[in-house]
Write an enzyme that holds these catalytic residues in place. Sequence first.
Site, PDB file in Angstrom:
ATOM      1  N   ASP A  20       0.897  -1.159   0.000  1.00  0.00           N
ATOM      2  CA  ASP A  20       0.000   0.000   0.000  1.00  0.00           C
ATOM      3  C   ASP A  20       0.942   1.217   0.000  1.00  0.00           C
ATOM      4  O   ASP A  20       2.138   1.092   0.284  1.00  0.00           O
ATOM      5  CB  ASP A  20      -0.854  -0.041   1.278  1.00  0.00           C
ATOM      6  CG  ASP A  20      -1.534   1.280   1.554  1.00  0.00           C
ATOM      7  OD1 ASP A  20      -2.280   1.735   0.665  1.00  0.00           O
ATOM      8  OD2 ASP A  20      -1.284   1.861   2.615  1.00  0.00           O
ATOM      9  N   ASP A  22      -0.085   5.238   0.697  1.00  0.00           N
ATOM     10  CA  ASP A  22      -0.327   6.320   1.676  1.00  0.00           C
ATOM     11  C   ASP A  22      -0.388   5.787   3.101  1.00  0.00           C
ATOM     12  O   ASP A  22      -1.169   4.900   3.388  1.00  0.00           O
ATOM     13  CB  ASP A  22      -1.632   7.046   1.328  1.00  0.00           C
ATOM     14  CG  ASP A  22      -1.463   7.890   0.083  1.00  0.00           C
ATOM     15  OD1 ASP A  22      -2.112   7.595  -0.925  1.00  0.00           O
ATOM     16  OD2 ASP A  22      -0.639   8.821   0.116  1.00  0.00           O
ATOM     17  N   ASP A 185      -1.649   0.094   6.043  1.00  0.00           N
ATOM     18  CA  ASP A 185      -1.803   0.873   7.290  1.00  0.00           C
ATOM     19  C   ASP A 185      -3.270   1.024   7.667  1.00  0.00           C
ATOM     20  O   ASP A 185      -3.591   1.378   8.810  1.00  0.00           O
ATOM     21  CB  ASP A 185      -1.170   2.270   7.122  1.00  0.00           C
ATOM     22  CG  ASP A 185      -1.965   3.107   6.115  1.00  0.00           C
ATOM     23  OD1 ASP A 185      -2.430   4.199   6.487  1.00  0.00           O
ATOM     24  OD2 ASP A 185      -2.150   2.653   4.972  1.00  0.00           O
TER      25      ASP A 185
HETATM   26  O1  LIG Z   1      -4.440   3.064  -0.708  1.00  0.00           O
HETATM   27  P1  LIG Z   1      -3.530   4.129  -0.097  1.00  0.00           P
HETATM   28  O2  LIG Z   1      -2.177   4.252  -0.756  1.00  0.00           O
HETATM   29  O3  LIG Z   1      -3.445   4.069   1.407  1.00  0.00           O
HETATM   30  O4  LIG Z   1      -4.234   5.542  -0.495  1.00  0.00           O
HETATM   31  C1  LIG Z   1      -5.385   5.978   0.105  1.00  0.00           C
HETATM   32  C2  LIG Z   1      -5.350   7.503   0.138  1.00  0.00           C
HETATM   33  O5  LIG Z   1      -5.731   8.000  -1.108  1.00  0.00           O
HETATM   34  C3  LIG Z   1      -6.169   8.098   1.233  1.00  0.00           C
HETATM   35  O6  LIG Z   1      -6.166   7.370   2.385  1.00  0.00           O
HETATM   36 MG   LIG Z   2      -2.661   3.417   3.188  1.00  0.00          MG
END
Ligand SMILES: O=P(O)(O)OC[C@@H](O)CO
Ligand SMILES: [Mg+2]
Length: 241
Positions: A20, A22, A185
């Site tokens: 993942d 963010d 996360d």
């Molecule tokens: O899937 P990820 O990389 O966590 O991105 C989600 C983000 O756009 C907001 O939480």
């Molecule tokens: Mg994330």
Amino acid sequence: MANSSADMSVREPITHVIFDMDGLLLDTEKFYTEVQELILARFNKTFDWSLKAKMMGKKALEAAHVFVEETGISGSLSAEKFLEEREETLQKLFPTAELMPGVSHLVKHLHENAIPMCVATGTLRHHFELKTQRHGEIFSMMHHVVVGDDPEVKKGKPSPDIFLAAAKRFKGGPLDPRKVLVFEDAPSGVAAAKNAGMYVVMVPDPRLDSSFHEAADEVLSSLSDFNPSNWGLPPFKDVSS
Ligand SMILES: O=P(O)(O)OC[C@@H](O)CO
Ligand SMILES: [Mg+2]
């Protein structure tokens, strides 16, 4: 502190890794929080982690609907308008994104050991470019990247779509999902990985209520605490790390 609920003795060694982005590879969740607090302040409302827990990991418009509806401001600010309003601030913040602790060490280690890895992120392509522009070395080690506006990703996390699409794009055809390890996360991301039949290591923000940790196969307070040997992956050489 690591707690691994999945029993290594019955597990096949992991052969592929999906990250993942963010909040896991990049310290970017705080940018979303910052802009949401700014907007909520206009309505005399405060942002809290129970709302964050419902939004993080989701695709932009899905998260936006949660935001305006859960805070009760949807009558004054639509989900689409919210996305427009936050855009300018996010475009300034994203290029300053830093790697989370332990990311460089782990990604380089897996790359040196030829473990195929990729990124599966709910973020939109143009935001992905802004966030990663200073981290070319790390992201060039990824075999591929699936973003939230990829046509194959019909529904965002917790739907398994994005992880199934990511697994399919590795060389060598369809993978046994039990040989894939996801790092996440967010509760939505952990659920998406389990819905895809994969194993998942969760590295949650310490402010996230621990009740959201239950579905993960392993929970770490930092990626720096990850031990590849627990998953049949090549061990770190410099054990001091
Ligand atoms: O899937 P990820 O990389 O966590 O991105 C989600 C983000 O756009 C907001 O939480
Ligand atoms: Mg994330």
